[in-house]
Motif scaffolding. Sequence first.
Motif, PDB file in Angstrom:
ATOM      1  N   LYS A   7      69.654  47.626  57.472  1.00  0.00           N
ATOM      2  CA  LYS A   7      70.266  48.538  56.507  1.00  0.00           C
ATOM      3  C   LYS A   7      70.073  48.047  55.079  1.00  0.00           C
ATOM      4  CE  LYS A   7      73.745  50.000  59.873  1.00  0.00           C
ATOM      5  NZ  LYS A   7      75.171  49.948  60.279  1.00  0.00           N
ATOM      6  N   VAL A   8      70.189  46.743  54.864  1.00  0.00           N
ATOM      7  CA  VAL A   8      69.943  46.184  53.530  1.00  0.00           C
ATOM      8  C   VAL A   8      68.476  46.362  53.146  1.00  0.00           C
ATOM      9  CG1 VAL A   8      69.947  44.100  52.119  1.00  0.00           C
ATOM     10  CG2 VAL A   8      71.837  44.523  53.716  1.00  0.00           C
ATOM     11  N   GLN A   9      67.590  46.114  54.097  1.00  0.00           N
ATOM     12  CA  GLN A   9      66.159  46.302  53.826  1.00  0.00           C
ATOM     13  C   GLN A   9      65.889  47.731  53.350  1.00  0.00           C
ATOM     14  OE1 GLN A   9      63.798  46.796  57.269  1.00  0.00           O
ATOM     15  NE2 GLN A   9      61.989  47.360  56.074  1.00  0.00           N
ATOM     16  N   ARG A  10      66.460  48.704  54.034  1.00  0.00           N
ATOM     17  CA  ARG A  10      66.242  50.107  53.661  1.00  0.00           C
ATOM     18  C   ARG A  10      66.895  50.433  52.332  1.00  0.00           C
ATOM     19  NH1 ARG A  10      67.513  52.343  59.781  1.00  0.00           N
ATOM     20  NH2 ARG A  10      65.454  51.819  60.674  1.00  0.00           N
ATOM     21  N   LEU A  11      68.066  49.869  52.083  1.00  0.00           N
ATOM     22  CA  LEU A  11      68.749  50.088  50.804  1.00  0.00           C
ATOM     23  C   LEU A  11      67.872  49.642  49.639  1.00  0.00           C
ATOM     24  CD1 LEU A  11      71.423  50.715  49.191  1.00  0.00           C
ATOM     25  CD2 LEU A  11      71.968  48.291  49.514  1.00  0.00           C
ATOM     26  N   LEU A  12      67.231  48.479  49.794  1.00  0.00           N
ATOM     27  CA  LEU A  12      66.410  47.905  48.725  1.00  0.00           C
ATOM     28  C   LEU A  12      64.951  48.357  48.795  1.00  0.00           C
ATOM     29  CD1 LEU A  12      67.635  44.182  48.731  1.00  0.00           C
ATOM     30  CD2 LEU A  12      68.436  46.064  47.299  1.00  0.00           C
ATOM     31  N   LEU A  32      65.804  38.967  39.687  1.00  0.00           N
ATOM     32  CA  LEU A  32      66.763  39.907  39.116  1.00  0.00           C
ATOM     33  C   LEU A  32      68.135  39.690  39.748  1.00  0.00           C
ATOM     34  CD1 LEU A  32      64.669  43.210  39.016  1.00  0.00           C
ATOM     35  CD2 LEU A  32      65.009  41.516  37.190  1.00  0.00           C
ATOM     36  N   ASP A  33      69.139  39.518  38.885  1.00  0.00           N
ATOM     37  CA  ASP A  33      70.533  39.440  39.311  1.00  0.00           C
ATOM     38  C   ASP A  33      71.051  40.867  39.386  1.00  0.00           C
ATOM     39  OD1 ASP A  33      73.293  39.368  39.432  1.00  0.00           O
ATOM     40  OD2 ASP A  33      73.549  37.958  37.778  1.00  0.00           O
ATOM     41  N   GLY A  34      71.193  41.368  40.612  1.00  0.00           N
ATOM     42  CA  GLY A  34      71.583  42.760  40.807  1.00  0.00           C
ATOM     43  C   GLY A  34      73.041  42.970  41.128  1.00  0.00           C
ATOM     44  N   ALA A  35      73.889  41.968  40.862  1.00  0.00           N
ATOM     45  CA  ALA A  35      75.299  42.078  41.250  1.00  0.00           C
ATOM     46  C   ALA A  35      75.958  43.323  40.676  1.00  0.00           C
ATOM     47  CB  ALA A  35      76.060  40.824  40.815  1.00  0.00           C
ATOM     48  N   GLN A  36      75.675  43.636  39.397  1.00  0.00           N
ATOM     49  CA  GLN A  36      76.320  44.780  38.758  1.00  0.00           C
ATOM     50  C   GLN A  36      75.510  46.063  38.876  1.00  0.00           C
ATOM     51  OE1 GLN A  36      79.357  44.911  37.589  1.00  0.00           O
ATOM     52  NE2 GLN A  36      79.735  42.749  37.991  1.00  0.00           N
ATOM     53  N   ALA A  37      74.306  45.965  39.399  1.00  0.00           N
ATOM     54  CA  ALA A  37      73.450  47.146  39.499  1.00  0.00           C
ATOM     55  C   ALA A  37      73.551  47.830  40.849  1.00  0.00           C
ATOM     56  CB  ALA A  37      71.994  46.749  39.245  1.00  0.00           C
ATOM     57  N   ILE A  38      73.757  47.059  41.905  1.00  0.00           N
ATOM     58  CA  ILE A  38      73.528  47.527  43.259  1.00  0.00           C
ATOM     59  C   ILE A  38      74.356  48.759  43.622  1.00  0.00           C
ATOM     60  CG2 ILE A  38      75.244  45.972  44.302  1.00  0.00           C
ATOM     61  CD1 ILE A  38      71.753  46.914  45.734  1.00  0.00           C
ATOM     62  N   ASP A  47      60.140  39.627  42.189  1.00  0.00           N
ATOM     63  CA  ASP A  47      59.830  38.621  43.197  1.00  0.00           C
ATOM     64  C   ASP A  47      61.061  38.227  44.005  1.00  0.00           C
ATOM     65  OD1 ASP A  47      56.892  37.869  42.417  1.00  0.00           O
ATOM     66  OD2 ASP A  47      58.022  38.022  40.556  1.00  0.00           O
ATOM     67  N   PHE A  48      62.219  38.267  43.346  1.00  0.00           N
ATOM     68  CA  PHE A  48      63.500  37.985  43.991  1.00  0.00           C
ATOM     69  C   PHE A  48      64.536  38.974  43.459  1.00  0.00           C
ATOM     70  CE2 PHE A  48      61.310  33.868  43.524  1.00  0.00           C
ATOM     71  CZ  PHE A  48      61.248  33.449  44.846  1.00  0.00           C
ATOM     72  N   TYR A  49      65.477  39.363  44.336  1.00  0.00           N
ATOM     73  CA  TYR A  49      66.592  40.220  43.926  1.00  0.00           C
ATOM     74  C   TYR A  49      67.832  39.733  44.648  1.00  0.00           C
ATOM     75  CZ  TYR A  49      68.791  44.459  42.109  1.00  0.00           C
ATOM     76  OH  TYR A  49      69.599  45.332  41.389  1.00  0.00           O
ATOM     77  N   LEU A 102      69.875  37.768  49.349  1.00  0.00           N
ATOM     78  CA  LEU A 102      68.698  37.412  48.563  1.00  0.00           C
ATOM     79  C   LEU A 102      67.501  38.119  49.170  1.00  0.00           C
ATOM     80  CD1 LEU A 102      67.124  35.794  46.402  1.00  0.00           C
ATOM     81  CD2 LEU A 102      66.797  34.030  48.156  1.00  0.00           C
ATOM     82  N   TYR A 103      66.862  38.976  48.362  1.00  0.00           N
ATOM     83  CA  TYR A 103      65.557  39.504  48.725  1.00  0.00           C
ATOM     84  C   TYR A 103      64.508  38.631  48.063  1.00  0.00           C
ATOM     85  CZ  TYR A 103      61.222  41.948  47.745  1.00  0.00           C
ATOM     86  OH  TYR A 103      59.896  42.240  47.603  1.00  0.00           O
ATOM     87  N   GLY A 104      63.465  38.317  48.802  1.00  0.00           N
ATOM     88  CA  GLY A 104      62.327  37.617  48.230  1.00  0.00           C
ATOM     89  C   GLY A 104      61.050  38.102  48.881  1.00  0.00           C
ATOM     90  N   LYS A 105      59.985  38.160  48.108  1.00  0.00           N
ATOM     91  CA  LYS A 105      58.689  38.510  48.688  1.00  0.00           C
ATOM     92  C   LYS A 105      58.333  37.489  49.766  1.00  0.00           C
ATOM     93  CE  LYS A 105      56.796  40.897  44.657  1.00  0.00           C
ATOM     94  NZ  LYS A 105      55.778  40.889  43.570  1.00  0.00           N
TER      95      LYS A 105
END
Length: 418
Positions: free
Chosen positions: A86-91, A210-216, A229-231, A247-250
């Motif tokens: 689900k996280v993979q699809r979200l991102l 990218l620090d996505g804490a406030q964006a997600i 490269d990282f989120y 943590l997403y990373g390539k």
Amino acid sequence: MNMQGELQLGADELAVQRWRADFPILQTCVHGKPLVYLDNAATTQKPLAVIEAEDRYYRHDNSNVHRGVHSLSQRATDAFEAARVKVQRLLNAASPNEIVFVRGTTEAINLVAQSYGRSRLREGDEIIVSGLEHHSNIVPWQMLCQQVGAKLRVIPVNDAGELKLEAYERLFGPHTRMVALAHVSNALGTVVPVKAMTDIAHAHDVPVLLDGAQAIAHVPVDVQALDCDFYAFSSHKLYGPMGVGVLYGKAELLNAMPPYQGGGDMIRSVSFEHTEYNVLPFKFEAGTPNVAGVIGLGAAIDYLSAIGFEAIAAHEHALLVYATRAVEQIPGLRLIGTAHDKTGILSFVLKDAHAHDVGTILDHQGIAIRTGHHCAMPLMERFGVPATARASFALYNTRREADALVAGLEKVVELFNT
């Protein structure tokens, strides 16, 4: 407010009331007043679906994951790994293997700094961050700089709370090795043009975190389109449980990085002479994870997906426009952060009133906001203030609550003018 904004607010009224009914805590009273919760940038409240998902796990499936052949362990593992998908699809990540579960955004950034950064950066190398950053995207890089002898370079901020892109481009040089940026400022709500900034970094062959804490929870996130490269983000900012982060990373970067921690589940074989590490993403998930929290995060994603992120964003934007117009009429109020592109955050100071006093007085009206430096002390210094009061909106907030904030602030002004 333009007519479109007014129509949007009207159209959303019934939908928001339905959404609010899903959040038990919103029925709470504080100091005898109905709770007006405007501290969503600190943490969001949890819908019943998330609460029930965690409860169901502990009542029916409580077991450790990945290690057991018995039914409880298999059910727990299935739910845990389903949340990863689900996280993979979200991102829109390329693979579930690019999704690493951690404790929060802070741990995710530290993981990248200590694994990727420490293995690749050397004395004299440079890391670019911005003047908008939360301490969690400053301190880990400072620590890395102290460890390897690297230097921190800072993108300046203009008077509206936006990054100066020309200055950003000038920071790149032959020793630039990393860029770490907030996607959205936690203190001001500024939406950073991270796609353009990532493209600039990649033109210099420099990776971007990218620090996505406030964006997600507020803006669309497509890591492949962004080409970051990282989120990193935290579950509790996305209406999910605390104590879980992503943590997403390539994949090619994660595969090349050494483990951040050692222990169980991050290994394939261990002897006293040699350890063979596990495959992605398990190489970075040492020890027993927060299984219930991850399952709760999956439930939060399901809940938000059912509503629709576009509908949520439209409602929050319309509410921000409405509230901004209203607070601008309050005598002595100064908005800090007036970027053209913002999420639902109002950060402000009131003449002659300390931010903490503002927060205390509002609390007695049942209104919860955040006061202080918001873990962004360099940004506060940039604007010449020790602290701000910050009201931040979420999907369940209403015009009536924005009106209550304005009435509460008017009471603060009245108290300090008598």
